[in-house]
Scaffold this active site. Structure first.
Site, PDB file in Angstrom:
ATOM      1  N   ILE A  12       0.843  -1.209   0.000  1.00 34.09           N
ATOM      2  CA  ILE A  12       0.000   0.000   0.000  1.00 34.09           C
ATOM      3  C   ILE A  12       0.876   1.257   0.000  1.00 34.09           C
ATOM      4  CG2 ILE A  12      -1.880   1.194   1.174  1.00 34.09           C
ATOM      5  CD1 ILE A  12      -2.584  -1.540   2.498  1.00 34.09           C
ATOM      6  N   ASP A  31      12.017   2.331   5.335  1.00 34.15           N
ATOM      7  CA  ASP A  31      11.556   0.938   5.271  1.00 34.15           C
ATOM      8  C   ASP A  31      12.768   0.045   5.523  1.00 34.15           C
ATOM      9  OD1 ASP A  31      10.560  -1.660   4.220  1.00 34.15           O
ATOM     10  OD2 ASP A  31       8.911  -0.459   3.412  1.00 34.15           O
ATOM     11  N   ASP A  58      15.030   0.536  10.477  1.00 36.49           N
ATOM     12  CA  ASP A  58      13.928  -0.047  11.242  1.00 36.49           C
ATOM     13  C   ASP A  58      13.258   1.095  11.995  1.00 36.49           C
ATOM     14  OD1 ASP A  58      12.426  -1.338  13.353  1.00 36.49           O
ATOM     15  OD2 ASP A  58      13.532  -3.167  12.807  1.00 36.49           O
ATOM     16  N   SER A 124      -7.227  -0.846  10.407  1.00 36.76           N
ATOM     17  CA  SER A 124      -7.844  -1.934   9.633  1.00 36.76           C
ATOM     18  C   SER A 124      -9.285  -2.138  10.058  1.00 36.76           C
ATOM     19  CB  SER A 124      -7.044  -3.205   9.908  1.00 36.76           C
ATOM     20  OG  SER A 124      -7.729  -4.324   9.424  1.00 36.76           O
ATOM     21  N   TYR A 148      -2.388  -9.273  15.885  1.00 37.09           N
ATOM     22  CA  TYR A 148      -2.288  -8.243  14.840  1.00 37.09           C
ATOM     23  C   TYR A 148      -3.412  -7.212  14.996  1.00 37.09           C
ATOM     24  CZ  TYR A 148      -3.070  -5.901  10.422  1.00 37.09           C
ATOM     25  OH  TYR A 148      -3.315  -4.929   9.479  1.00 37.09           O
ATOM     26  N   LYS A 152      -3.643  -2.920  16.130  1.00 37.60           N
ATOM     27  CA  LYS A 152      -4.306  -1.808  15.436  1.00 37.60           C
ATOM     28  C   LYS A 152      -5.220  -1.044  16.406  1.00 37.60           C
ATOM     29  CE  LYS A 152      -2.456  -2.476  11.453  1.00 37.60           C
ATOM     30  NZ  LYS A 152      -1.397  -1.563  10.992  1.00 37.60           N
ATOM     31  N   ASN A 197      -2.075 -15.625   1.869  1.00 34.46           N
ATOM     32  CA  ASN A 197      -3.199 -15.856   2.782  1.00 34.46           C
ATOM     33  C   ASN A 197      -4.462 -15.199   2.247  1.00 34.46           C
ATOM     34  OD1 ASN A 197      -1.739 -17.141   4.926  1.00 34.46           O
ATOM     35  ND2 ASN A 197      -0.802 -15.138   5.327  1.00 34.46           N
ATOM     36  N   ARG A 289     -12.800 -20.952   7.312  1.00 33.59           N
ATOM     37  CA  ARG A 289     -11.513 -20.639   7.948  1.00 33.59           C
ATOM     38  C   ARG A 289     -11.797 -20.075   9.341  1.00 33.59           C
ATOM     39  NH1 ARG A 289      -7.697 -16.363   4.819  1.00 33.59           N
ATOM     40  NH2 ARG A 289      -9.430 -14.990   5.370  1.00 33.59           N
TER      41      ARG A 289
HETATM   42  P1  NAD Z   1       3.505  -4.577   3.421  1.00 33.03           P
HETATM   43  O1  NAD Z   1       4.093  -5.646   4.274  1.00 33.03           O
HETATM   44  O2  NAD Z   1       3.516  -4.757   1.955  1.00 33.03           O
HETATM   45  O3  NAD Z   1       4.186  -3.175   3.780  1.00 33.03           O
HETATM   46  C1  NAD Z   1       4.720  -2.890   5.036  1.00 33.03           C
HETATM   47  C2  NAD Z   1       6.118  -2.344   4.817  1.00 33.03           C
HETATM   48  O4  NAD Z   1       6.673  -2.029   6.107  1.00 33.03           O
HETATM   49  C3  NAD Z   1       7.057  -3.346   4.153  1.00 33.03           C
HETATM   50  O5  NAD Z   1       7.724  -2.715   3.082  1.00 33.03           O
HETATM   51  C4  NAD Z   1       8.037  -3.728   5.253  1.00 33.03           C
HETATM   52  O6  NAD Z   1       9.325  -4.014   4.741  1.00 33.03           O
HETATM   53  C5  NAD Z   1       8.002  -2.492   6.138  1.00 33.03           C
HETATM   54  N1  NAD Z   1       8.326  -2.727   7.543  1.00 33.03           N
HETATM   55  C6  NAD Z   1       7.816  -3.666   8.369  1.00 33.03           C
HETATM   56  N2  NAD Z   1       8.343  -3.568   9.592  1.00 33.03           N
HETATM   57  C7  NAD Z   1       9.198  -2.523   9.557  1.00 33.03           C
HETATM   58  C8  NAD Z   1      10.044  -1.909  10.498  1.00 33.03           C
HETATM   59  N3  NAD Z   1      10.127  -2.354  11.756  1.00 33.03           N
HETATM   60  N4  NAD Z   1      10.786  -0.848  10.110  1.00 33.03           N
HETATM   61  C9  NAD Z   1      10.731  -0.389   8.826  1.00 33.03           C
HETATM   62  N5  NAD Z   1       9.958  -0.938   7.905  1.00 33.03           N
HETATM   63  C10 NAD Z   1       9.194  -1.983   8.247  1.00 33.03           C
HETATM   64  O7  NAD Z   1       2.014  -4.359   3.944  1.00 33.03           O
HETATM   65  P2  NAD Z   1       0.813  -3.519   3.329  1.00 33.03           P
HETATM   66  O8  NAD Z   1      -0.232  -4.462   2.883  1.00 33.03           O
HETATM   67  O9  NAD Z   1       1.314  -2.501   2.402  1.00 33.03           O
HETATM   68  O10 NAD Z   1       0.260  -2.835   4.651  1.00 33.03           O
HETATM   69  C11 NAD Z   1       0.674  -1.542   5.055  1.00 33.03           C
HETATM   70  C12 NAD Z   1      -0.020  -1.182   6.347  1.00 33.03           C
HETATM   71  O11 NAD Z   1      -1.426  -1.249   6.158  1.00 33.03           O
HETATM   72  C13 NAD Z   1       0.284  -2.137   7.513  1.00 33.03           C
HETATM   73  O12 NAD Z   1       0.367  -1.376   8.688  1.00 33.03           O
HETATM   74  C14 NAD Z   1      -0.922  -3.047   7.542  1.00 33.03           C
HETATM   75  O13 NAD Z   1      -1.147  -3.557   8.825  1.00 33.03           O
HETATM   76  C15 NAD Z   1      -2.020  -2.085   7.145  1.00 33.03           C
HETATM   77  N6  NAD Z   1      -3.186  -2.760   6.573  1.00 33.03           N
HETATM   78  C16 NAD Z   1      -3.017  -3.606   5.504  1.00 33.03           C
HETATM   79  C17 NAD Z   1      -4.130  -4.258   4.975  1.00 33.03           C
HETATM   80  C18 NAD Z   1      -3.970  -5.213   3.816  1.00 33.03           C
HETATM   81  O14 NAD Z   1      -4.905  -6.002   3.591  1.00 33.03           O
HETATM   82  N7  NAD Z   1      -2.887  -5.199   3.065  1.00 33.03           N
HETATM   83  C19 NAD Z   1      -5.397  -4.019   5.514  1.00 33.03           C
HETATM   84  C20 NAD Z   1      -5.528  -3.153   6.593  1.00 33.03           C
HETATM   85  C21 NAD Z   1      -4.410  -2.522   7.119  1.00 33.03           C
HETATM   86  C1  WQD Z   2     -11.385 -12.610   1.970  1.00 38.79           C
HETATM   87  C2  WQD Z   2     -12.466 -13.659   1.790  1.00 38.79           C
HETATM   88  C3  WQD Z   2     -12.087 -15.649   3.085  1.00 38.79           C
HETATM   89  C4  WQD Z   2      -8.467 -16.865   0.945  1.00 38.79           C
HETATM   90  C5  WQD Z   2      -7.775  -9.848   5.963  1.00 38.79           C
HETATM   91  C6  WQD Z   2      -7.566  -9.371   7.368  1.00 38.79           C
HETATM   92  C7  WQD Z   2      -7.944  -7.921   7.491  1.00 38.79           C
HETATM   93  C8  WQD Z   2      -7.208  -7.074   6.468  1.00 38.79           C
HETATM   94  C9  WQD Z   2      -7.416  -7.620   5.081  1.00 38.79           C
HETATM   95  C10 WQD Z   2      -5.162  -6.341   7.509  1.00 38.79           C
HETATM   96  C11 WQD Z   2     -12.877 -14.347   3.094  1.00 38.79           C
HETATM   97  C12 WQD Z   2     -12.016 -15.947   1.597  1.00 38.79           C
HETATM   98  C13 WQD Z   2      -9.583 -16.192   1.367  1.00 38.79           C
HETATM   99  C14 WQD Z   2      -8.623 -18.134   0.321  1.00 38.79           C
HETATM  100  C15 WQD Z   2     -10.993 -17.940   0.573  1.00 38.79           C
HETATM  101  N1  WQD Z   2      -5.801  -7.081   6.676  1.00 38.79           N
HETATM  102  N2  WQD Z   2     -10.823 -16.700   1.184  1.00 38.79           N
HETATM  103  N3  WQD Z   2      -9.882 -18.615   0.153  1.00 38.79           N
HETATM  104  O1  WQD Z   2      -9.818 -12.185   5.940  1.00 38.79           O
HETATM  105  O2  WQD Z   2     -11.348 -10.471   4.850  1.00 38.79           O
HETATM  106  O3  WQD Z   2      -9.163  -9.760   5.699  1.00 38.79           O
HETATM  107  O4  WQD Z   2      -7.044  -9.016   5.050  1.00 38.79           O
HETATM  108  O5  WQD Z   2      -5.544  -5.545   8.291  1.00 38.79           O
HETATM  109  O6  WQD Z   2      -7.627  -7.527   8.770  1.00 38.79           O
HETATM  110  O7  WQD Z   2      -8.356 -10.181   8.219  1.00 38.79           O
HETATM  111  O8  WQD Z   2      -9.217 -11.135   3.691  1.00 38.79           O
HETATM  112  O9  WQD Z   2      -8.427 -11.925   1.520  1.00 38.79           O
HETATM  113  O10 WQD Z   2      -7.956 -13.332   3.570  1.00 38.79           O
HETATM  114  O11 WQD Z   2     -10.294 -13.178   2.700  1.00 38.79           O
HETATM  115  O12 WQD Z   2     -12.103 -18.429   0.403  1.00 38.79           O
HETATM  116  O13 WQD Z   2      -7.634 -18.809  -0.051  1.00 38.79           O
HETATM  117  O14 WQD Z   2     -11.941 -14.706   0.962  1.00 38.79           O
HETATM  118  O15 WQD Z   2     -12.701 -16.693   3.782  1.00 38.79           O
HETATM  119  O16 WQD Z   2     -14.254 -14.603   3.010  1.00 38.79           O
HETATM  120  P1  WQD Z   2      -9.985 -10.977   5.113  1.00 38.79           P
HETATM  121  P2  WQD Z   2      -8.876 -12.412   2.845  1.00 38.79           P
END
Ligand code: NAD
Ligand code: WQD
Length: 331
Positions: A12, A31, A58, A124, A148, A152, A197, A289
């Site tokens: 992101i 990063d 870090d 999140s 996790y 948040k 995942n 799941r």
């Molecule tokens: P990502 O793992 O791709 O990005 C996180 C980045 O942070 C990585 O580049 C990693 O190298 C860096 N990082 C981790 N620990 C570090 C540290 N101690 N010091 C410096 N850098 C560090 O993840 P993302 O999907 O881009 O998520 C970004 C943020 O958004 C996270 O905080 C995540 O929890 C939050 N978020 C993600 C999702 C999602 O589904 N992807 C959903 C909700 C919230």
């Molecule tokens: C989406 C849907 C699964 C994989 C997670 C975190 C959430 C946020 C985003 C960080 C669900 C189904 C999934 C598969 C499947 N991350 N599924 N087969 O669980 O909604 O959200 O990521 O903050 O906090 O919980 O996302 O993409 O894992 O699942 O059927 O192999 O797809 O059951 O209904 P989720 P997901």
């Protein structure tokens, strides 16, 4: 503005750097590359044709963070850096609490010391737990089923308390729904380590033939077709939501959902992916799941009214862009 983007090499973060630069901001990325690659920084430069200052540090390291603040005149920070794998957080709770919480406290201290008053944090939708949809910002949060999610909720509280006594701070706690897709040019996107995942990266690996078939977790939910419903949001819409937050934030601590408000089931997403890309995604239905909820989607009116932001891209865009990136991606 000069914006410090922690985790800016990640999924992101990298898209948000592009969106920020394209709106005229300058980005400084911090990063440690624990879940990303240095090449992503070059790709951000390639897409935007602009320089990016990069620190491989870090963000729990207070001395290293201090150096960034003293070297640069920072106007605001977006804090993405942290650990995000739900299952891993159950196995390694201390690592998750330490990195996610300490990084936020180190950055908050630096903001206080250097007079930086704009803070945007990646929260999140997981903090809503199993509430009734649509999830709206003033709902009472439910305990999360994993460390996790707890990090948040805790960070939201920490920043809220710091914001209360620093009334000139503008804090945005952005609750993301399910970010998917990739930048339209196909150069940057989601690159999970190992077997994904999350649903969309799993689908793209199956479509590419790297995984045999998708396992759909449960077909007995009270939803349109029995499979889980989520609010998928294109990562570039999410990125633009951060720019809107930075540009429109007022003083105080504000919570905003970043979602589309539309629920899509697993089967609907699979079908949309197959149609948009003219490719088959074999699947089987398996057990639910553990920890999954049936339905999750955002109430979107607060972000629209206060930030002037709404998601513009649809499920077809998400499926096309996710596939374009995956096709061009070599592990
Ligand atoms: P990502 O793992 O791709 O990005 C996180 C980045 O942070 C990585 O580049 C990693 O190298 C860096 N990082 C981790 N620990 C570090 C540290 N101690 N010091 C410096 N850098 C560090 O993840 P993302 O999907 O881009 O998520 C970004 C943020 O958004 C996270 O905080 C995540 O929890 C939050 N978020 C993600 C999702 C999602 O589904 N992807 C959903 C909700 C919230
Ligand atoms: C989406 C849907 C699964 C994989 C997670 C975190 C959430 C946020 C985003 C960080 C669900 C189904 C999934 C598969 C499947 N991350 N599924 N087969 O669980 O909604 O959200 O990521 O903050 O906090 O919980 O996302 O993409 O894992 O699942 O059927 O192999 O797809 O059951 O209904 P989720 P997901």
């Amino acid at each position: 503005m000069n914006i410090l983007v922690t985790g800016g090499a990640g999924y992101i973060g990298s898209h948000t750097c592009v969106a920020l630069i394209q709106k005229g901001h300058t980005v400084i990325v911090a990063d440690n590359l624990c879940n990303s690659k240095i090449e992503t920084i070059d790709k951000i430069k390639q897409i935007t044709n602009k320089e990016v200052t990069f620190y491989q540090i870090d963000v729990t390291d207070a001395v290293a963070v201090d150096t960034i603040f003293s070297d640069n005149s920072i106007d605001g920070i977006i804090h993405f850096a942290g650990l995000k794998a739900i299952g891993e957080s159950v196995q390694k709770p201390l690592e998750y609490y330490y990195i996610n919480l300490v990084s936020t406290m180190v950055l908050s201290k630096a903001c206080l010391k250097y007079g930086v008053k704009k803070i945007v944090f990646s929260s999140s939708a997981t903090v809503y737990g199993n509430n009734t949809v649509p999830f709206v910002e003033n709902m009472k949060l439910m305990p999360c089923t994993n460390p996790y999610g707890e990090t948040k909720a805790m960070i939201e509280r920490i920043l809220t308390d710091i914001g209360k006594v620093n009334s000139d701070w503008s804090v945005a706690l952005l609750r993301y729904f399910n970010p998917v897709g990739a930048h339209e040019c196909g150069l940057i996107g989601e690159e999970p380590n190992g077997i994904p995942n999350n649903l969309m990266p799993y689908i793209t690996k199956v479509a590419k033939g790297e995984l045999n078939k998708l396992r759909i977790f449960g077909k007995d939910y009270p939803t349109v077709d029995g499979t889980g419903v989520r609010d998928y949001i294109h990562v570039m819409d999410l990125a633009e939501g951060h720019v809107a937050a930075l540009n429109n934030l007022t003083e105080g601590v504000h919570i905003y959902n970043l979602g589309t408000g539309q629920g899509t089931s697993v089967l609907q997403l699979v079908n949309a992916f197959e149609e948009a890309n003219d490719i088959e995604v074999p699947y089987e239905i398996v057990e639910r799941r553990p920890g999954d909820i049936a339905v999750c989607y955002a109430g979107t009116s607060k972000a629209k009214t206060e930030l002037g932001w709404t998601a513009k891209r649809d499920i077809v865009d998400m499926c096309r862009d996710a596939w374009r990136f995956e096709k061009g991606y070599e592990d």
